[in-house]
Scaffold this motif. Structure first.
Motif, PDB file in Angstrom:
ATOM      1  N   PHE A  93       0.859  -1.393  -0.090  1.00 46.04           N
ATOM      2  CA  PHE A  93      -0.173   0.029  -0.009  1.00 46.04           C
ATOM      3  C   PHE A  93       1.041   1.464   0.063  1.00 46.04           C
ATOM      4  CE2 PHE A  93      -3.007  -3.111   0.881  1.00 46.04           C
ATOM      5  CZ  PHE A  93      -4.421  -2.524   0.677  1.00 46.04           C
ATOM      6  N   ASP A  94       1.948   1.215   0.856  1.00 40.82           N
ATOM      7  CA  ASP A  94       2.991   2.181   0.655  1.00 40.82           C
ATOM      8  C   ASP A  94       4.137   1.803   1.350  1.00 40.82           C
ATOM      9  OD1 ASP A  94       2.732   2.206   3.633  1.00 40.82           O
ATOM     10  OD2 ASP A  94       1.873   4.287   3.631  1.00 40.82           O
ATOM     11  N   ASP A  95       5.177   2.437   1.622  1.00 42.66           N
ATOM     12  CA  ASP A  95       6.342   1.983   2.163  1.00 42.66           C
ATOM     13  C   ASP A  95       6.276   1.450   3.394  1.00 42.66           C
ATOM     14  OD1 ASP A  95       7.735   2.599  -0.337  1.00 42.66           O
ATOM     15  OD2 ASP A  95       8.411   4.709   0.743  1.00 42.66           O
ATOM     16  N   SER A 149      -0.567  -4.789  -6.915  1.00 42.54           N
ATOM     17  CA  SER A 149      -1.121  -3.438  -6.479  1.00 42.54           C
ATOM     18  C   SER A 149      -2.328  -3.554  -6.053  1.00 42.54           C
ATOM     19  CB  SER A 149      -1.523  -2.450  -8.001  1.00 42.54           C
ATOM     20  OG  SER A 149      -1.959  -1.204  -7.508  1.00 42.54           O
ATOM     21  N   GLU A 190       2.462  -3.127   3.905  1.00 44.39           N
ATOM     22  CA  GLU A 190       2.480  -4.278   2.797  1.00 44.39           C
ATOM     23  C   GLU A 190       1.649  -5.297   3.456  1.00 44.39           C
ATOM     24  OE1 GLU A 190       5.356  -7.577   1.035  1.00 44.39           O
ATOM     25  OE2 GLU A 190       5.884  -5.528   0.379  1.00 44.39           O
ATOM     26  N   ARG A 219      -8.443   2.891  -0.444  1.00 43.68           N
ATOM     27  CA  ARG A 219      -8.236   2.292  -1.944  1.00 43.68           C
ATOM     28  C   ARG A 219      -9.527   2.080  -2.597  1.00 43.68           C
ATOM     29  NH1 ARG A 219      -2.834   1.571  -3.847  1.00 43.68           N
ATOM     30  NH2 ARG A 219      -1.732   2.685  -2.376  1.00 43.68           N
ATOM     31  N   TRP A 253      -6.981   1.240   5.480  1.00 45.37           N
ATOM     32  CA  TRP A 253      -6.254   0.956   4.243  1.00 45.37           C
ATOM     33  C   TRP A 253      -7.178   0.531   3.054  1.00 45.37           C
ATOM     34  CZ3 TRP A 253      -2.039   3.353   3.138  1.00 45.37           C
ATOM     35  CH2 TRP A 253      -1.233   3.852   4.099  1.00 45.37           C
TER      36      TRP A 253
END
Length: 191
Positions: free
Chosen positions: A71-73, A97, A76, A127, A123
């Motif tokens: 999802f970002d740094d 993705s 995950e 999305r 999260w």
């Protein structure tokens, strides 16, 4: 020349960790590497719900389990069950993705309560994933979430295991029999 991103390197490192510790699911949550032991009730729930869903999906959709979605740094996730386009699943990659996820489900373990009920819904909703399903063998119920917004899901129902659960999703009406899902009778009551 192949360029490998930092995220690809980190995912590669996580894959090695999983290989070193079989029986553990590894994710990155809020910047921390999290490893959870996989219990029999967890696996049984995933297998039964996946089997139920698979027969209801159109051929253009496919189920994946424990595959990485960065999802970002700092986040995950490896959802217990995610529905993505069959065309993407055919690529047989280690990470996808999160924008490909059409439906997602998590099975709660004693170590994942906060993540499954608080962190992941924010999260997933951010999305635009239309439906999030929590299957909780500790409490013996399912929680359906829908109507995603930037701060989380606006709709939520809790249904005790027993009757069939029907989820109205962009994939159509999905029916999940809950009477055959395991309940951990030894679990401590969760808040």
């Amino acid at each position: 020349m192949t360029v490998i991103s930092d995220l690809d390197r980190l995912h590669s490192q996580l894959s090695k960790l999983e290989d070193m510790f079989p029986g553990y699911l590894t994710e990155i949550v809020e910047g921390s590497i999290v490893m959870n032991p996989v219990r029999p009730f967890h696996g049984r729930t995933i297998r039964r719900v996946s089997a139920d869903l698979e027969t209801q999906l159109a051929p253009v959709w496919e189920l994946v389990s424990d595959v990485a979605f960065p999802f970002d740094d700092a986040n995950e996730f490896c959802p217990d069950i995610a529905v993505i386009p069959a065309e993407a699943e055919d690529e047989n990659r280690g990470a996808y993705s999160p924008d490909l996820i059409e439906f997602v489900a998590e099975v709660v373990s004693p170590e994942s309560v906060r993540r499954d009920y608080e962190i992941k819904p924010r999260w997933y909703a951010s999305r635009g994933i239309a439906n999030y399903l929590i299957l909780d063998p500790l409490k013996g119920h399912a929680v359906t979430m829908w109507n995603p917004g930037p701060d989380g899901y606006r709709g939520r129902d809790t249904i005790p295991y027993g009757p069939d659960l029907t989820v109205d999703s962009p994939l159509g009406k999905l029916t999940i029999p809950t009477a055959h899902l395991p309940i951990d009778r030894k679990a401590r009551p969760q808040p």
